[in-house]
Design a protein around this motif. Structure first.
Motif, PDB file in Angstrom:
ATOM      1  N   LEU A  27     -72.810 112.868  60.637  1.00  0.00           N
ATOM      2  CA  LEU A  27     -73.951 113.791  60.600  1.00  0.00           C
ATOM      3  C   LEU A  27     -75.210 113.052  60.134  1.00  0.00           C
ATOM      4  CD1 LEU A  27     -75.200 116.558  60.869  1.00  0.00           C
ATOM      5  CD2 LEU A  27     -74.454 117.100  58.564  1.00  0.00           C
ATOM      6  N   GLN A  38     -76.820 123.843  59.554  1.00  0.00           N
ATOM      7  CA  GLN A  38     -75.917 122.680  59.491  1.00  0.00           C
ATOM      8  C   GLN A  38     -74.525 123.054  59.983  1.00  0.00           C
ATOM      9  OE1 GLN A  38     -75.632 120.654  55.695  1.00  0.00           O
ATOM     10  NE2 GLN A  38     -73.828 119.535  56.365  1.00  0.00           N
ATOM     11  N   ALA A  52     -84.596 116.545  56.673  1.00  0.00           N
ATOM     12  CA  ALA A  52     -84.901 116.317  58.084  1.00  0.00           C
ATOM     13  C   ALA A  52     -85.351 117.609  58.757  1.00  0.00           C
ATOM     14  CB  ALA A  52     -83.682 115.738  58.797  1.00  0.00           C
ATOM     15  N   VAL A  53     -84.665 118.721  58.462  1.00  0.00           N
ATOM     16  CA  VAL A  53     -85.019 119.981  59.109  1.00  0.00           C
ATOM     17  C   VAL A  53     -86.426 120.414  58.705  1.00  0.00           C
ATOM     18  CG1 VAL A  53     -84.473 122.438  59.191  1.00  0.00           C
ATOM     19  CG2 VAL A  53     -82.657 120.773  59.433  1.00  0.00           C
ATOM     20  N   TYR A  99     -88.748 118.612  60.878  1.00  0.00           N
ATOM     21  CA  TYR A  99     -88.528 118.726  62.317  1.00  0.00           C
ATOM     22  C   TYR A  99     -89.697 119.464  62.949  1.00  0.00           C
ATOM     23  CZ  TYR A  99     -86.415 120.283  66.676  1.00  0.00           C
ATOM     24  OH  TYR A  99     -86.154 120.541  68.005  1.00  0.00           O
ATOM     25  N   PHE A 115     -83.764 112.769  64.479  1.00  0.00           N
ATOM     26  CA  PHE A 115     -85.032 113.474  64.294  1.00  0.00           C
ATOM     27  C   PHE A 115     -86.185 112.478  64.352  1.00  0.00           C
ATOM     28  CE2 PHE A 115     -84.027 117.851  62.723  1.00  0.00           C
ATOM     29  CZ  PHE A 115     -82.675 117.769  62.897  1.00  0.00           C
ATOM     30  N   THR A 168     -75.666 113.692  52.456  1.00  0.00           N
ATOM     31  CA  THR A 168     -75.929 114.109  53.830  1.00  0.00           C
ATOM     32  C   THR A 168     -76.575 115.481  53.877  1.00  0.00           C
ATOM     33  OG1 THR A 168     -74.096 112.772  54.612  1.00  0.00           O
ATOM     34  CG2 THR A 168     -74.854 114.488  56.071  1.00  0.00           C
ATOM     35  N   TRP A 205     -80.091 116.222  55.494  1.00  0.00           N
ATOM     36  CA  TRP A 205     -80.213 117.214  56.564  1.00  0.00           C
ATOM     37  C   TRP A 205     -81.342 118.191  56.260  1.00  0.00           C
ATOM     38  CZ3 TRP A 205     -79.124 118.708  61.341  1.00  0.00           C
ATOM     39  CH2 TRP A 205     -79.240 120.057  61.659  1.00  0.00           C
ATOM     40  N   THR A 217     -78.497 112.856  62.294  1.00  0.00           N
ATOM     41  CA  THR A 217     -79.750 113.391  61.770  1.00  0.00           C
ATOM     42  C   THR A 217     -80.892 112.387  61.936  1.00  0.00           C
ATOM     43  OG1 THR A 217     -78.446 114.604  60.166  1.00  0.00           O
ATOM     44  CG2 THR A 217     -80.781 114.498  59.765  1.00  0.00           C
TER      45      THR A 217
END
Lengths: 267, 267
Positions: free
Chosen positions: A170, A112, A258-259, A262, A177, A251, A255, A174
């Motif tokens: 951010l 991040q 989301a990662v 991914y 994605f 956030t 994040w 994000t």
């Protein structure tokens, strides 16, 4: 993953700063072009304010010197946003689309942070400096210097405003994605930011609500300027700080979520 | 002539098909277009409220009508080719355009019209939203619509030819962004889009009377919202015609000199 301290983060930021400075020094003419561009923008804002104040003494209770403080804040935080936040975020969206985010995620530092500071538009520093100069000039024209407590409240709300905008942008980035076309939302944010050149209390209710909660321009500009001109209540100050903390947390969680999901785009 | 019409029809079709691919851009454009007038109306309505209901004859509703009218005229007359021209020259994109059997200005004109046809629903929506959100008052009569239409067509012709000539500066200069930005700011002020012209300081008004900018936006807009007398209508139309002739002369001179200077790069 190793545990990072604040010092590591600052060292990283310093490295990125140095690298992009070296990059920019190759194109020194850009410095002057950016300086002229910033001055034109500043001049436009000031000319408009001077026209408005030939017809009135105060705009919804804001005197000319207080409005200049607001415009100074607008340039200060706008410079910071355009220098650090938006370049990195538009790069992130591009990386997700091209699949090159994979390289960044495999680096041994916190992703991040890397994403957030990976691209700096250094010459926007000029906007920040012009904003600061205008702030000082307007405060001395205002007559009474703000008290140390007001300056502290200003610094806190400025930081909170920057954090809220950072979290907001951010969060939007994000979303890329899942949705590829998010870059358009960033453009919307940039054009809505211009409404922050005036105190949000002059706008009708629906627009004020949009600028406060949907695109958080009010927190970035109006609230710090209120702090410096002794309009901010303790409740609003605490509320802003709490909102900043909450925005950062949400956030951050989003994040990480989301990662984890991914999957890489190409090759 | 018939050949030229066929060329236009084809250009329009191509441009429409091209731009329909970027539908998300429509939303961005909607916000960008609506935000400027919304901010101006909010600022000046606040001033009018502070000063007992009206500034220089403009009430809140009057300001709303005026800024909606300038938005509409600006939409109808604006061009953006001067932002692209420098790239065309630099990257040699201009060479194939020159090889075509008709003047490249026709393609740009057709592009411009196609874009405006495409944006017609968006601008209608924005107009309705602003109209109701800011309680604008406007009384359209057949007479003022009939006066408005020729003024609008002349304003478009004048602005298109002048801005295309401005774009030609790219033949001589490699860095045109600062000039373009300055031009945009001057147009914003002197064409009455930021402030009604009668509210500007007197020296600026005098200067503006001798410059082409107010005939590009403010004049048709003021006609639409009933702010001009019949003699002013006549003066305005004559001024537009005179500037159009000057613009055409400048254009043909600049074009002839510029095209001699142009040396293709790449292609």
């Amino acid at each position: 993953m190793k545990r990072n301290t604040m010092r590591d983060y600052l060292r990283l930021l310093g490295t990125f700063f140095r690298v992009s400075l070296l990059g920019e020094l190759a194109y020194r003419a850009n410095f002057w072009l950016q300086a002229i561009e910033s001055l034109i923008e500043l001049g436009t804002a000031l000319a408009l304010v001077s026209v408005v104040f030939t017809y009135t003494q105060s705009l919804n209770g804001w005197h000319a010197s207080e409005l200049l403080i607001l415009i100074g804040t607008y340039f200060l935080i706008g410079g910071a946003i355009n220098m650090i936040i938006t370049p990195g975020m538009s790069r992130l969206i591009e990386q997700v689309r091209l699949g090159t985010l994979d390289y960044l995620l495999t680096k041994p530092e916190e992703a991040q942070l890397l994403v957030s500071i990976q691209r700096l538009d250094l010459w926007k520093l000029l906007d920040l400096l012009f904003g600061l100069a205008l702030l000082v000039a307007a405060a001395s024209w205002h007559g009474s210097w703000p008290s140390p407590l007001q300056i502290l409240a200003f610094a806190l709300t400025l930081l909170a405003g920057a954090i809220i905008v950072y979290s907001f942008v951010l969060f939007l980035a994000t979303l890329s994605f899942w949705y590829v076309r998010v870059e358009n939302i960033l453009v919307i944010f940039e054009s809505m930011y211009e409404a922050g050149r005036w105190p949000v209390d002059i706008y009708p209710g629906w627009l004020r609500a949009t600028l406060t909660f949907i695109v958080p321009v009010a927190f970035a500009v109006t609230v710090p300027a209120e702090a410096l001109t002794a309009r901010l209540t303790w409740l609003a100050l605490l509320g802003t700080l709490a909102l900043a903390a909450l925005a950062l947390l949400v956030t951050r969680l989003f994040w990480r979520f989301a990662v984890r999901h991914y999957s890489g785009a190409s090759s | 002539m018939r050949q030229l019409l066929a060329v236009y029809r084809q250009q329009l079709k191509t441009a429409l098909a091209e731009q329909l691919q970027y539908r998300a851009a429509l939303i961005i454009w909607l916000i960008e277009v609506a935000l400027g007038p919304a901010v101006s109306v909010s600022v000046w309505s606040t001033v009018a409220r502070n000063e007992g209901g009206a500034v220089n004859g403009y009430s809140s509703a009057g300001f709303a009508a005026y800024f909606i009218a300038t938005m509409l005229v600006n939409y109808a007359t604006q061009t953006w080719v001067f932002w692209e021209f420098s790239r065309r020259v630099r990257e040699g994109e201009f060479s194939p355009l020159l090889l075509r059997p008709i003047h490249p200005i026709h393609a740009d004109l057709a592009d411009n019209l196609a874009y405006k046809i495409l944006m017609l629903p968006v601008i209608t929506l924005v107009t309705l939203i602003l109209f109701f959100a800011f309680h604008a008052s406007i009384a359209l009569t057949l007479a003022n619509v009939l006066a408005f239409l020729p003024a609008l067509v002349l304003a478009f012709a004048l602005r298109f030819i002048l801005e295309w000539t401005l774009a030609l500066l790219a033949f001589w200069l490699t860095q045109v962004n600062v000039i373009n930005q300055l031009y945009v700011v001057v147009v914003l002020f002197l064409s009455g889009q930021l402030v009604p012209l009668t509210l500007l300081p007197t020296p600026v008004q005098v200067a503006s009377a001798w410059l082409p900018f107010q005939w590009m936006v403010a004049f048709p807009a003021e006609l639409l919202v009933h702010r001009l007398s019949p003699p002013a209508l006549l003066t305005g139309l004559l001024a537009q015609l005179a500037w159009l002739l000057v613009g055409l002369a400048l254009f043909s001179l600049t074009w002839r000199l510029g095209i001699r200077r142009y040396t293709a790069v790449g292609g």
